[in-house]
Motif scaffolding. Structure first.
Motif, PDB file in Angstrom:
ATOM      1  N   SER A 114      15.585   2.950  52.128  1.00 23.14           N
ATOM      2  CA  SER A 114      16.832   2.506  51.340  1.00 23.14           C
ATOM      3  C   SER A 114      17.885   3.531  51.181  1.00 23.14           C
ATOM      4  CB  SER A 114      16.410   2.109  49.912  1.00 23.14           C
ATOM      5  OG  SER A 114      17.475   1.680  49.228  1.00 23.14           O
ATOM      6  N   TYR A 115      17.517   4.761  50.800  1.00 18.39           N
ATOM      7  CA  TYR A 115      18.728   5.796  51.083  1.00 18.39           C
ATOM      8  C   TYR A 115      19.094   6.057  52.187  1.00 18.39           C
ATOM      9  CZ  TYR A 115      18.325   7.080  46.038  1.00 18.39           C
ATOM     10  OH  TYR A 115      18.480   6.853  44.589  1.00 18.39           O
ATOM     11  N   GLN A 117      19.488   4.290  54.896  1.00 19.15           N
ATOM     12  CA  GLN A 117      20.641   3.278  55.010  1.00 19.15           C
ATOM     13  C   GLN A 117      22.054   3.577  54.298  1.00 19.15           C
ATOM     14  OE1 GLN A 117      18.929  -0.467  53.938  1.00 19.15           O
ATOM     15  NE2 GLN A 117      16.781  -0.210  55.273  1.00 19.15           N
ATOM     16  N   GLN A 118      22.077   4.259  53.145  1.00 19.95           N
ATOM     17  CA  GLN A 118      23.238   4.581  52.763  1.00 19.95           C
ATOM     18  C   GLN A 118      23.849   5.859  53.399  1.00 19.95           C
ATOM     19  OE1 GLN A 118      22.866   5.120  48.426  1.00 19.95           O
ATOM     20  NE2 GLN A 118      20.766   3.762  48.454  1.00 19.95           N
ATOM     21  N   HIS A 121      27.326   6.239  55.073  1.00 14.48           N
ATOM     22  CA  HIS A 121      28.693   6.181  54.322  1.00 14.48           C
ATOM     23  C   HIS A 121      29.072   7.549  53.952  1.00 14.48           C
ATOM     24  CE1 HIS A 121      28.451   1.731  54.303  1.00 14.48           C
ATOM     25  NE2 HIS A 121      27.349   2.017  53.467  1.00 14.48           N
ATOM     26  N   PHE A 131      25.115  12.596  46.740  1.00 16.67           N
ATOM     27  CA  PHE A 131      23.734  12.015  47.418  1.00 16.67           C
ATOM     28  C   PHE A 131      22.722  12.753  46.985  1.00 16.67           C
ATOM     29  CE2 PHE A 131      21.112  11.085  50.868  1.00 16.67           C
ATOM     30  CZ  PHE A 131      21.033   9.727  51.110  1.00 16.67           C
TER      31      PHE A 131
END
Length: 261
Positions: A114-115, A117-118, A121, A131
């Protein structure tokens, strides 16, 4: 009802965020002299592995190494890609700490995915710093939740309170106010669920923190004793030897190769 992987991941993330928001008010105001950047990274993993949010928050605010991007060499000539690679490294370190802390690999890796995928950005230095903190605190929160999820609510409340007050002294009277139960009943619950009394549990958690400081900082034993509010260095040494079989100084010397390059 069986949760899907996405539903399970959402639940874990929500639990971690709740823990992070609730548990960061009692950090001690003292600069911790971590040995160098490599050891500081290991210290972060150690915090996550223990599920100690208070200590992790203290570490993240303790020195310039966590106010700036870590200098680990050039991974890409493209600045944005460099930042994103550093983000991947942060997620990898955090997930490793969580797995070592007992979190099921499937849960840790799901949160890791999940992280990751971030990460696309992340395009600015300040986004990377934010982050880092979110990733480290979330994984630490998951370890904390995993450690206490099988305990009754009063015991969880007491454990949370004690972990947030490792720099002070905790009494059964205080715990009684936390969970609105009698001191004797609290002691009985701890013995039933954890195999030891509440205050014994508290002392063991403090000694784990002593080990952490011995392994990850250059604090002297007397400074650790004062930092954790022991009545004296000799009292710390006595309790430490009862659990670990050696004095704090002997423990540090025996494990020296693990924290000195």
């Amino acid at each position: 009802m069986t949760l899907s992987q996405n539903e399970l991941l959402d639940t874990v993330i929500d639990q971690a965020k709740n823990i992070v928001e609730e548990g960061l008010e009692n950090t001690a105001e003292m600069h911790i002299p971590y040995l160098d950047r490599q050891r500081s990274e290991k210290a972060v993993i150690g915090c996550i592995q223990m599920g100690n949010l208070t200590l992790l928050n203290e570490l993240l605010q303790s020195g310039p190494e966590f106010q700036q991007n870590p200098h680990i060499g050039t991974l890409s000539q493209n600045h944005i890609k460099q930042l994103q690679y550093l983000g991947v490294i942060a997620v990898t370190l955090a997930s490793r700490g969580a797995i070592n802390g007992g979190v099921p690999e499937s849960i840790a890796l799901a949160l890791s995915d999940s992280y990751i995928q971030q990460i696309e950005h992340i395009v600015q230095d300040d986004q990377l710093e934010s982050f880092y903190k979110e990733v480290f605190l979330s994984f630490c929160g998951i370890v904390h939740n995993h450690d206490t999820e099988t305990l009754s609510l009063p015991v969880r409340q007491c454990c949370d309170y004690m972990l947030q007050h490792l720099y002070t002294k905790v009494t059964l009277a205080e715990l009684s106010q936390v969970c609105h139960l009698s001191p004797n009943y609290i002691s009985d619950l701890f013995r039933k669920e954890l195999g030891m009394g509440a205050i014994q549990y508290f002392h063991i958690q403090k000694l784990k923190l002593v080990v952490y400081f011995l392994m990850n900082t250059s604090l002297k034993v007397a400074e650790i004793s004062a930092h954790l509010n022991y009545c004296s260095q000799s009292k710390l040494t006595q309790q430490f030897k009862e659990i670990y079989g050696v004095t704090p100084a002997q423990y540090r010397a025996a494990h020296k190769e693990k924290w000195i390059a």
